[in-house]
Design a protein around this motif. Structure first.
Motif, PDB file in Angstrom:
ATOM      1  N   THR A   1      31.623 -11.823   5.372  1.00  0.00           N
ATOM      2  CA  THR A   1      30.716 -12.295   6.221  1.00  0.00           C
ATOM      3  C   THR A   1      31.387 -10.842   7.019  1.00  0.00           C
ATOM      4  O   THR A   1      30.746  -9.939   7.894  1.00  0.00           O
ATOM      5  N   LYS A   2      32.752  -9.992   7.310  1.00  0.00           N
ATOM      6  CA  LYS A   2      33.084  -8.725   7.489  1.00  0.00           C
ATOM      7  C   LYS A   2      32.511  -7.834   7.263  1.00  0.00           C
ATOM      8  O   LYS A   2      32.841  -6.673   8.428  1.00  0.00           O
ATOM      9  N   LYS A   3      32.400  -7.608   5.556  1.00  0.00           N
ATOM     10  CA  LYS A   3      32.052  -6.405   5.447  1.00  0.00           C
ATOM     11  C   LYS A   3      30.636  -6.741   5.272  1.00  0.00           C
ATOM     12  O   LYS A   3      29.994  -5.636   5.039  1.00  0.00           O
ATOM     13  N   LEU A   4      29.443  -7.506   5.827  1.00  0.00           N
ATOM     14  CA  LEU A   4      27.808  -7.261   6.712  1.00  0.00           C
ATOM     15  C   LEU A   4      27.935  -6.574   7.735  1.00  0.00           C
ATOM     16  O   LEU A   4      28.732  -6.214   8.539  1.00  0.00           O
ATOM     17  N   LYS A   5      26.967  -5.482   7.592  1.00  0.00           N
ATOM     18  CA  LYS A   5      26.168  -5.005   8.342  1.00  0.00           C
ATOM     19  C   LYS A   5      24.807  -5.341   9.255  1.00  0.00           C
ATOM     20  O   LYS A   5      24.047  -6.288   8.211  1.00  0.00           O
ATOM     21  N   SER A   6      24.955  -5.635  10.142  1.00  0.00           N
ATOM     22  CA  SER A   6      23.422  -6.181  11.072  1.00  0.00           C
ATOM     23  C   SER A   6      22.143  -5.587  10.644  1.00  0.00           C
ATOM     24  O   SER A   6      22.140  -4.031  10.480  1.00  0.00           O
ATOM     25  N   ILE A   7      21.243  -5.981  10.465  1.00  0.00           N
ATOM     26  CA  ILE A   7      20.114  -5.032  10.222  1.00  0.00           C
ATOM     27  C   ILE A   7      18.970  -4.494  11.377  1.00  0.00           C
ATOM     28  O   ILE A   7      18.053  -3.944  11.205  1.00  0.00           O
ATOM     29  N   LEU A   8      20.003  -5.034  12.515  1.00  0.00           N
ATOM     30  CA  LEU A   8      18.911  -4.490  13.604  1.00  0.00           C
ATOM     31  C   LEU A   8      20.211  -3.498  13.840  1.00  0.00           C
ATOM     32  O   LEU A   8      21.342  -2.961  13.729  1.00  0.00           O
ATOM     33  N   PRO A   9      19.593  -2.389  14.955  1.00  0.00           N
ATOM     34  CA  PRO A   9      20.661  -0.783  14.935  1.00  0.00           C
ATOM     35  C   PRO A   9      20.917  -1.284  16.078  1.00  0.00           C
ATOM     36  O   PRO A   9      20.445  -2.214  16.917  1.00  0.00           O
ATOM     37  N   ILE A  10      22.626  -1.081  16.467  1.00  0.00           N
ATOM     38  CA  ILE A  10      22.991  -1.015  17.567  1.00  0.00           C
ATOM     39  C   ILE A  10      22.751   0.752  18.467  1.00  0.00           C
ATOM     40  O   ILE A  10      23.313   1.272  17.757  1.00  0.00           O
ATOM     41  N   LEU A  11      22.211   0.445  19.935  1.00  0.00           N
ATOM     42  CA  LEU A  11      22.284   1.459  20.562  1.00  0.00           C
ATOM     43  C   LEU A  11      22.962   1.835  21.792  1.00  0.00           C
ATOM     44  O   LEU A  11      23.321   0.799  22.353  1.00  0.00           O
ATOM     45  N   HIS A  12      23.484   3.078  21.634  1.00  0.00           N
ATOM     46  CA  HIS A  12      24.864   3.398  22.819  1.00  0.00           C
ATOM     47  C   HIS A  12      24.102   3.999  23.953  1.00  0.00           C
ATOM     48  O   HIS A  12      24.503   4.070  25.233  1.00  0.00           O
ATOM     49  N   THR A  13      22.315   4.693  24.322  1.00  0.00           N
ATOM     50  CA  THR A  13      22.041   5.574  24.691  1.00  0.00           C
ATOM     51  C   THR A  13      20.770   5.029  24.568  1.00  0.00           C
ATOM     52  O   THR A  13      20.162   4.249  23.567  1.00  0.00           O
ATOM     53  N   PHE A  14      19.412   4.875  26.000  1.00  0.00           N
ATOM     54  CA  PHE A  14      18.139   4.164  25.892  1.00  0.00           C
ATOM     55  C   PHE A  14      17.988   5.795  26.583  1.00  0.00           C
ATOM     56  O   PHE A  14      18.202   5.654  27.711  1.00  0.00           O
ATOM     57  N   PRO A  15      16.208   6.072  26.109  1.00  0.00           N
ATOM     58  CA  PRO A  15      15.581   6.818  26.284  1.00  0.00           C
ATOM     59  C   PRO A  15      14.729   6.369  27.584  1.00  0.00           C
ATOM     60  O   PRO A  15      14.619   5.270  27.369  1.00  0.00           O
ATOM     61  N   LYS A  16      14.509   7.208  28.287  1.00  0.00           N
ATOM     62  CA  LYS A  16      14.179   6.914  29.530  1.00  0.00           C
ATOM     63  C   LYS A  16      12.751   6.924  29.285  1.00  0.00           C
ATOM     64  O   LYS A  16      11.951   7.856  28.727  1.00  0.00           O
ATOM     65  N   SER A  17      11.952   6.045  29.709  1.00  0.00           N
ATOM     66  CA  SER A  17      10.250   5.653  29.612  1.00  0.00           C
ATOM     67  C   SER A  17       9.297   6.542  30.460  1.00  0.00           C
ATOM     68  O   SER A  17       9.763   6.825  31.378  1.00  0.00           O
ATOM     69  N   LYS A  18       8.552   7.733  29.612  1.00  0.00           N
ATOM     70  CA  LYS A  18       7.504   8.392  30.401  1.00  0.00           C
ATOM     71  C   LYS A  18       6.346   7.431  30.671  1.00  0.00           C
ATOM     72  O   LYS A  18       5.471   7.723  31.038  1.00  0.00           O
ATOM     73  N   LYS A  19       6.121   6.037  29.962  1.00  0.00           N
ATOM     74  CA  LYS A  19       5.453   6.007  30.023  1.00  0.00           C
ATOM     75  C   LYS A  19       5.054   4.755  30.783  1.00  0.00           C
ATOM     76  O   LYS A  19       3.804   3.301  31.130  1.00  0.00           O
ATOM     77  N   SER A  20       6.735   3.682  31.617  1.00  0.00           N
ATOM     78  CA  SER A  20       6.430   2.446  31.934  1.00  0.00           C
ATOM     79  C   SER A  20       7.342   3.366  33.202  1.00  0.00           C
ATOM     80  O   SER A  20       7.921   3.911  32.944  1.00  0.00           O
ATOM     81  N   ARG A  21       6.861   2.131  34.710  1.00  0.00           N
ATOM     82  CA  ARG A  21       7.991   2.152  34.854  1.00  0.00           C
ATOM     83  C   ARG A  21       9.609   1.652  34.543  1.00  0.00           C
ATOM     84  O   ARG A  21      10.372   1.685  36.015  1.00  0.00           O
ATOM     85  N   PHE A  22       9.492   0.942  34.172  1.00  0.00           N
ATOM     86  CA  PHE A  22      10.550   0.429  33.713  1.00  0.00           C
ATOM     87  C   PHE A  22      11.155   0.644  31.639  1.00  0.00           C
ATOM     88  O   PHE A  22      10.495   0.892  31.438  1.00  0.00           O
ATOM     89  N   ASP A  23      12.412   1.256  32.064  1.00  0.00           N
ATOM     90  CA  ASP A  23      13.549   1.578  30.863  1.00  0.00           C
ATOM     91  C   ASP A  23      13.822   0.885  29.551  1.00  0.00           C
ATOM     92  O   ASP A  23      13.804   1.241  28.476  1.00  0.00           O
TER      93      ASP A  23
END
Length: 220
Positions: free
Chosen positions: A113-135
Motif C-alpha cells: 500500500t505504500k505506493k497508493l495515493k489518496s483519492i482525497l486532495p490534501i490541502l495545505h492552505t485554506f481560502p477564506k470564505s466570502k459567503k460565510s462567517r466561517f472559513d
C-alpha cells in the motif's frame, strides 16, 4: 473435545468470522457448510468420531479447534496482544489476527500500500470564505490531535473556525476539560455540541456490544 474457534459464529448455513483476518484471508470471512457439517457444529463443544472428523476435515485447525487451542478475547489492555510496529491490538480491534512475526494485517500490507495515493486532495492552505462567517469546520473531540488542529487553524493560520462536537456517554473527563479550556482560550472559535437521543444511543451501543463485546464504534 472440539469447539468452534473464537470469533467464528455458526449462522444459518455458514460459519462467519467477526474480526480482521490476516492476508490473504482478509475478505474470506464466510465458510459455507453442508447439512452434515452444520449438524456436527450445532452440537459443539463435543468429541468427534473419525467419520465426523472426515466430514469437517477442511475446518479443523482454523474454524474448528481443540478446546485448549481456542483463542480467548482479551478483557483489558493488559491482556491484549499488540502489533510490534503500530498500536493495533486485539482488545480495541476485536478479532484482529497477527502473522508469524506478530504484525497486524495493516502492517502486513505496508509494502503493497505504500505506493497508493489518496483519492482525497490534501490541502495545505485554506481560502477564506466570502459567503460565510466561517472559513472551516472541524470535528472536535477534545483529544490531543483535534485540540492542536483547532489551535493551529485558529491561532496560527488565523481562520474562522466552527468546532463541532458529538457528545457521547463515554467522553473522558480529560476530553471534557480540554473542550472547556479551548472555549476559554480560543476566542475566535465558535463551538457547537450535539447529542443523539439516549434512546438511539442505547440501541447503537446495544448492537455494538452484541456484535463485538465492545461499545467502541471506532473499529467498525
Amino acid at each position: 473435545m472440539y469447539e468452534i474457534q473464537n470469533r467464528w459464529k455458526l449462522e444459518n448455513h455458514c460459519l462467519r468470522y467477526y474480526g480482521l483476518r490476516n492476508q490473504p484471508n482478509l475478505f474470506k470471512n464466510t465458510v459455507k457448510l453442508t447439512k452434515k457439517q452444520r449438524n456436527i457444529l450445532q452440537n459443539m463443544p463435543c468429541n468427534l468420531t473419525l467419520n465426523e472428523k472426515k466430514t469437517i476435515h477442511k475446518l479443523i485447525g482454523i474454524q474448528i479447534v481443540k478446546s485448549e487451542e481456542k483463542n480467548k478475547t482479551p478483557q483489558s489492555l493488559e491482556e491484549a496482544r499488540f502489533c510490534p510496529t503500530c498500536v493495533a491490538n486485539d482488545f480495541m480491534i476485536l478479532g484482529l489476527e497477527f502473522d508469524q512475526d506478530g504484525k497486524c494485517l495493516i502492517c502486513q500490507s505496508s509494502d503493497i500500500t505504500k505506493k497508493l495515493k489518496s483519492i482525497l486532495p490534501i490541502l495545505h492552505t485554506f481560502p477564506k470564505s466570502k459567503k460565510s462567517r466561517f472559513d472551516i469546520a472541524v470535528f472536535y473531540t477534545g483529544g490531543k490531535d483535534s485540540t492542536y488542529l483547532l489551535y493551529y487553524l485558529s491561532k496560527v493560520v488565523k481562520l474562522r473556525v466552527l468546532a463541532l462536537t458529538w457528545e457521547i456517554p463515554y467522553m473522558s473527563s480529560c476530553a471534557k476539560e480540554s473542550i472547556e479550556n479551548a472555549k476559554q482560550k480560543l476566542d475566535s472559535v465558535e463551538f457547537i455540541s450535539r447529542r443523539v437521543s439516549n434512546l438511539a444511543l442505547r440501541k447503537i451501543y446495544r448492537e455494538l456490544y452484541a456484535l463485538s463485546r465492545n461499545t467502541c464504534a471506532c473499529p467498525s
